[in-house]
Design an enzyme around this catalytic site. Structure first.
Site, PDB file in Angstrom:
ATOM      1  N   LYS A  75       0.836  -1.212   0.000  1.00 35.87           N
ATOM      2  CA  LYS A  75       0.000   0.000   0.000  1.00 35.87           C
ATOM      3  C   LYS A  75       0.870   1.261   0.000  1.00 35.87           C
ATOM      4  CE  LYS A  75      -1.677   1.555   4.070  1.00 35.87           C
ATOM      5  NZ  LYS A  75      -1.390   2.970   4.428  1.00 35.87           N
ATOM      6  N   ASN A  76       1.869   1.279   0.883  1.00 34.43           N
ATOM      7  CA  ASN A  76       2.636   2.516   1.059  1.00 34.43           C
ATOM      8  C   ASN A  76       3.641   2.767  -0.059  1.00 34.43           C
ATOM      9  OD1 ASN A  76       1.116   3.057   3.260  1.00 34.43           O
ATOM     10  ND2 ASN A  76       2.654   2.471   4.774  1.00 34.43           N
TER      11      ASN A  76
ATOM     12  N   GLN B 140       7.076  19.666   7.066  1.00 32.61           N
ATOM     13  CA  GLN B 140       8.350  19.370   6.380  1.00 32.61           C
ATOM     14  C   GLN B 140       8.157  19.309   4.861  1.00 32.61           C
ATOM     15  OE1 GLN B 140      11.268  19.367   8.191  1.00 32.61           O
ATOM     16  NE2 GLN B 140       9.774  20.025   9.731  1.00 32.61           N
TER      17      GLN B 140
ATOM     18  N   ILE C 106       7.597   6.740  16.949  1.00 28.61           N
ATOM     19  CA  ILE C 106       7.278   7.500  15.728  1.00 28.61           C
ATOM     20  C   ILE C 106       6.001   8.328  15.895  1.00 28.61           C
ATOM     21  CG2 ILE C 106       6.866   7.352  13.221  1.00 28.61           C
ATOM     22  CD1 ILE C 106       9.641   6.376  13.934  1.00 28.61           C
TER      23      ILE C 106
ATOM     24  N   CYS D 150      -4.901  12.916  12.885  1.00 25.00           N
ATOM     25  CA  CYS D 150      -5.544  11.619  12.659  1.00 25.00           C
ATOM     26  C   CYS D 150      -5.407  10.793  13.926  1.00 25.00           C
ATOM     27  CB  CYS D 150      -4.960  10.905  11.445  1.00 25.00           C
ATOM     28  SG  CYS D 150      -3.489   9.984  11.763  1.00 25.00           S
TER      29      CYS D 150
ATOM     30  N   ARG E 213      -8.930  -0.395   4.518  1.00 23.99           N
ATOM     31  CA  ARG E 213      -8.110   0.659   3.909  1.00 23.99           C
ATOM     32  C   ARG E 213      -6.758   0.117   3.470  1.00 23.99           C
ATOM     33  NH1 ARG E 213      -7.406   6.055   7.081  1.00 23.99           N
ATOM     34  NH2 ARG E 213      -6.007   6.185   5.298  1.00 23.99           N
TER      35      ARG E 213
ATOM     36  N   ASP F  25       4.585   0.388  11.860  1.00 26.62           N
ATOM     37  CA  ASP F  25       3.419  -0.281  11.268  1.00 26.62           C
ATOM     38  C   ASP F  25       3.323  -1.761  11.645  1.00 26.62           C
ATOM     39  OD1 ASP F  25       2.742   2.090  10.088  1.00 26.62           O
ATOM     40  OD2 ASP F  25       3.516   1.582   8.109  1.00 26.62           O
TER      41      ASP F  25
ATOM     42  N   ARG G  89       0.448  14.426  13.226  1.00 29.09           N
ATOM     43  CA  ARG G  89       0.951  14.208  11.871  1.00 29.09           C
ATOM     44  C   ARG G  89       0.907  15.464  10.986  1.00 29.09           C
ATOM     45  NH1 ARG G  89      -1.346   8.601   9.655  1.00 29.09           N
ATOM     46  NH2 ARG G  89       0.527   8.638   8.370  1.00 29.09           N
TER      47      ARG G  89
HETATM   48  N1  EPU Z   1       6.165  14.594  10.831  1.00 24.60           N
HETATM   49  C1  EPU Z   1       6.134  15.948  11.111  1.00 24.60           C
HETATM   50  N2  EPU Z   1       6.081  16.820  10.066  1.00 24.60           N
HETATM   51  C2  EPU Z   1       6.051  16.419   8.766  1.00 24.60           C
HETATM   52  C3  EPU Z   1       6.074  15.039   8.487  1.00 24.60           C
HETATM   53  C4  EPU Z   1       6.131  14.154   9.537  1.00 24.60           C
HETATM   54  O1  EPU Z   1       6.165  16.345  12.284  1.00 24.60           O
HETATM   55  O2  EPU Z   1       5.988  17.274   7.873  1.00 24.60           O
HETATM   56  C5  EPU Z   1       6.247  13.610  11.937  1.00 24.60           C
HETATM   57  C6  EPU Z   1       4.964  12.754  12.038  1.00 24.60           C
HETATM   58  O3  EPU Z   1       3.963  13.390  12.779  1.00 24.60           O
HETATM   59  C7  EPU Z   1       5.506  11.494  12.706  1.00 24.60           C
HETATM   60  C8  EPU Z   1       6.925  11.382  12.112  1.00 24.60           C
HETATM   61  O4  EPU Z   1       7.252  12.673  11.631  1.00 24.60           O
HETATM   62  O5  EPU Z   1       5.589  11.684  14.091  1.00 24.60           O
HETATM   63  C9  EPU Z   1       7.064  10.382  10.976  1.00 24.60           C
HETATM   64  O6  EPU Z   1       5.985  10.558  10.064  1.00 24.60           O
HETATM   65  P1  EPU Z   1       6.081  10.238   8.511  1.00 24.60           P
HETATM   66  O7  EPU Z   1       5.956  11.511   7.768  1.00 24.60           O
HETATM   67  O8  EPU Z   1       7.273   9.382   8.232  1.00 24.60           O
HETATM   68  O9  EPU Z   1       4.771   9.388   8.292  1.00 24.60           O
HETATM   69  P2  EPU Z   1       3.877   9.415   7.000  1.00 24.60           P
HETATM   70  O10 EPU Z   1       4.756   9.640   5.831  1.00 24.60           O
HETATM   71  O11 EPU Z   1       2.705  10.293   7.199  1.00 24.60           O
HETATM   72  C10 EPU Z   1       4.120   6.893   6.375  1.00 24.60           C
HETATM   73  C11 EPU Z   1       3.195   5.732   6.177  1.00 24.60           C
HETATM   74  C12 EPU Z   1       2.639   5.312   7.530  1.00 24.60           C
HETATM   75  C13 EPU Z   1       3.814   4.916   8.425  1.00 24.60           C
HETATM   76  C14 EPU Z   1       4.797   6.088   8.550  1.00 24.60           C
HETATM   77  C15 EPU Z   1       6.038   5.755   9.334  1.00 24.60           C
HETATM   78  C16 EPU Z   1       2.349   6.073   3.958  1.00 24.60           C
HETATM   79  C17 EPU Z   1       1.214   6.419   3.078  1.00 24.60           C
HETATM   80  N3  EPU Z   1       2.121   6.111   5.276  1.00 24.60           N
HETATM   81  O12 EPU Z   1       3.333   7.923   6.953  1.00 24.60           O
HETATM   82  O13 EPU Z   1       1.811   4.168   7.304  1.00 24.60           O
HETATM   83  O14 EPU Z   1       3.357   4.562   9.709  1.00 24.60           O
HETATM   84  O15 EPU Z   1       5.206   6.526   7.225  1.00 24.60           O
HETATM   85  O16 EPU Z   1       6.725   4.693   8.764  1.00 24.60           O
HETATM   86  O17 EPU Z   1       3.424   5.743   3.477  1.00 24.60           O
HETATM   87  C18 EPU Z   1       0.091   2.637   7.785  1.00 24.60           C
HETATM   88  O18 EPU Z   1       0.352   2.081   6.712  1.00 24.60           O
HETATM   89  O19 EPU Z   1      -0.663   2.125   8.645  1.00 24.60           O
HETATM   90  C19 EPU Z   1       0.709   3.927   8.096  1.00 24.60           C
HETATM   91  C20 EPU Z   1       0.256   4.741   9.040  1.00 24.60           C
END
Ligand code: EPU
Length: 416
Positions: A22-23, A125, A326, A116, A396, A304, A121
């Site tokens: 998915k990701n 960045q 995380i 969420c 999902r 995850d 989240r």
């Molecule tokens: N963060 C910030 N600011 C940003 C971006 C991230 O503060 O601009 C923080 C987030 O709040 C979190 C940390 O940085 O505390 C890491 O978040 P990240 O951005 O890596 O998460 P994401 O990209 O939103 C993806 C996956 C998630 C997975 C995380 C961590 C996708 C679509 N989603 O989310 O997948 O948990 O990376 O590996 O790729 C799932 O599949 O169940 C899922 C939640």
């Protein structure tokens, strides 16, 4: 609203095919916005988030021809540069349209995702990186409005490692003028998969899979073919189910080399894990042993997989400490697991799980995607019939999970 009815206590036996990740699929679908050429994808998982992403991209004018797990994308007629709130609120990954739209069309309007269930989240960045590349961004009425005649390559150091943040900036940088260096980049296999597709589309990227990627912008990208990487989280969900219930299962179409930490933890829990290049056999004949871990970025223990391992720990011998680093609110399954008789206490970012001899069925409620998976595992191991409500969370991110588990001998049924 659908629910899952699970009668626990069955050992799991047989073979199960793993779907595409998915990701990886979600950013890869957005990469279709970067070119007017045909992007042929195979191994696309059949799940709700993919359908939502297809709907979003369709609204933008991205044409799609779907056939089973294959899809051909064509972005030659993009006519809408907006990701509306009603779709973004159901799927945060919609933010991944921002970088490609801005880079190719010089403009994008994407709803802010908001908080969420698993945490605040933010996407600061993503915004910071695009601004560093020269984009003018303002937030108004809950929308990110971004403009840039031509993005300019630069060095970007994100404050923390962010998976979709890295993906958004990577896609944007492929069409920027000059060189972009992404420092503190996410190294997750799904980021690597996206980068490999972008290279096949003509992007110039070095350092793929490392925390420093360098991208030389090009004028345009072309069509390509790509097989989406197998879903390591789905794979581990099945492996944890076998570790919790006992049995002998081979998972097929998987990638062993990207799951080292999880496979080591399963061996520590007492499972026999035999890996071939693209399949993994797991045999479990005794009660698992408790395993402690701390979630972190790849190649560490993935957030995850935290909930699924915790479900196994609930019925393990001994006490485990599970630390989530995380997301600040990713223990919502704890209360539901405790309803099934687990003994879990939360202290700050750590859950202390005291293994019990058995779990007992109870009605429970899914709260987020991986929390739902942990409830399925716990229910499969519990005595009696468990009804899991709100499984739209599960839908999902899992491709026909109850059908796959049913084929392994689980007593599992979808009820409306
Ligand atoms: N963060 C910030 N600011 C940003 C971006 C991230 O503060 O601009 C923080 C987030 O709040 C979190 C940390 O940085 O505390 C890491 O978040 P990240 O951005 O890596 O998460 P994401 O990209 O939103 C993806 C996956 C998630 C997975 C995380 C961590 C996708 C679509 N989603 O989310 O997948 O948990 O990376 O590996 O790729 C799932 O599949 O169940 C899922 C939640």
């Amino acid at each position: 609203m659908d629910k899952l009815l699970i009668t626990g206590g069955e050992r799991l036996n047989g073979e199960v095919p793993i779907s595409g990740a998915k990701n990886a699929a979600l950013p890869i679908l957005c990469a279709g916005l970067l070119t007017g050429g045909d992007v042929h994808l195979t191994n696309l998982p059949l799940l709700k988030d993919v359908a939502t992403m297809e709907k979003l991209l369709n609204q933008m004018g991205l044409r799609m021809q779907v056939s089973g797990d294959a899809v051909t994308l064509n972005g030659s007629q993009i006519n809408c540069l907006e990701a509306p709130y009603d779709l973004v609120k159901t799927m945060r990954a919609s933010i991944l349209a921002l970088g490609p739209l801005l880079a190719r069309f010089g403009e994008a309007k994407v709803s802010l995702p908001g908080g969420c269930a698993i945490g605040a989240r933010p996407v600061d960045q993503h915004i910071k990186g695009l601004q560093a590349m020269g984009a003018e961004i303002h937030i108004e009425a809950g929308y990110i409005h971004a403009r840039a005649k031509k993005l300019k390559g630069t060095r970007i150091v994100t404050d923390m490692i962010t998976v979709t943040g890295t993906e958004n900036l990577l896609m944007a940088a492929t069409l920027a003028e000059g060189e972009t260096i992404l420092e503190n980049a996410a190294c997750e296999p799904e980021v690597v998969d996206l980068a490999n597709l972008l290279v096949a589309m003509g992007a110039q990227i070095t350092g793929i899979g490392s925390s420093r990627m360098t991208i030389q912008g090009v004028d345009s990208l072309h069509g390509a073919e790509h097989h989406i990487i197998s879903d390591r989280i789905e794979a581990v969900t099945f492996l944890c189910a076998v570790a919790a219930c006992g049995g002998d299962v081979t998972i097929k179409n998987t990638r062993v080399d990207i799951m080292d930490v999880a496979l080591d933890k399963l061996r520590e829990a007492g499972a026999i894990v035999i890996s071939e290049t693209d399949s993994i056999r797991i045999q479990m004949s005794s009660r698992p042993k408790a395993v402690s871990f701390r979630t972190t970025e790849y190649p560490g223990f993935p957030t995850d997989m935290q909930a699924q391992f915790m479900a196994m720990n609930c019925i393990a011998q001994g006490t485990s400490h599970v630390t989530e680093t995380i997301f600040e609110n990713r223990f919502m399954h704890v209360q539901e697991l405790n309803r099934l008789g687990a003994l879990i206490e939360i202290e700050g970012h750590t859950a202390i799980v005291r293994g019990v001899d058995k779990l007992i069925a109870a009605p429970v409620m899914a709260t987020d995607l991986r929390a739902s998976a942990s409830l399925v595992i716990a229910a499969l191991a519990a005595q009696g019939q468990t009804l899991i409500d709100r499984i739209y969370h599960l839908d999902r991110g899992y491709d026909r999970m109850e059908i796959k588990l049913g084929a392994l001998g689980a007593q599992i049924q979808r009820v409306s």
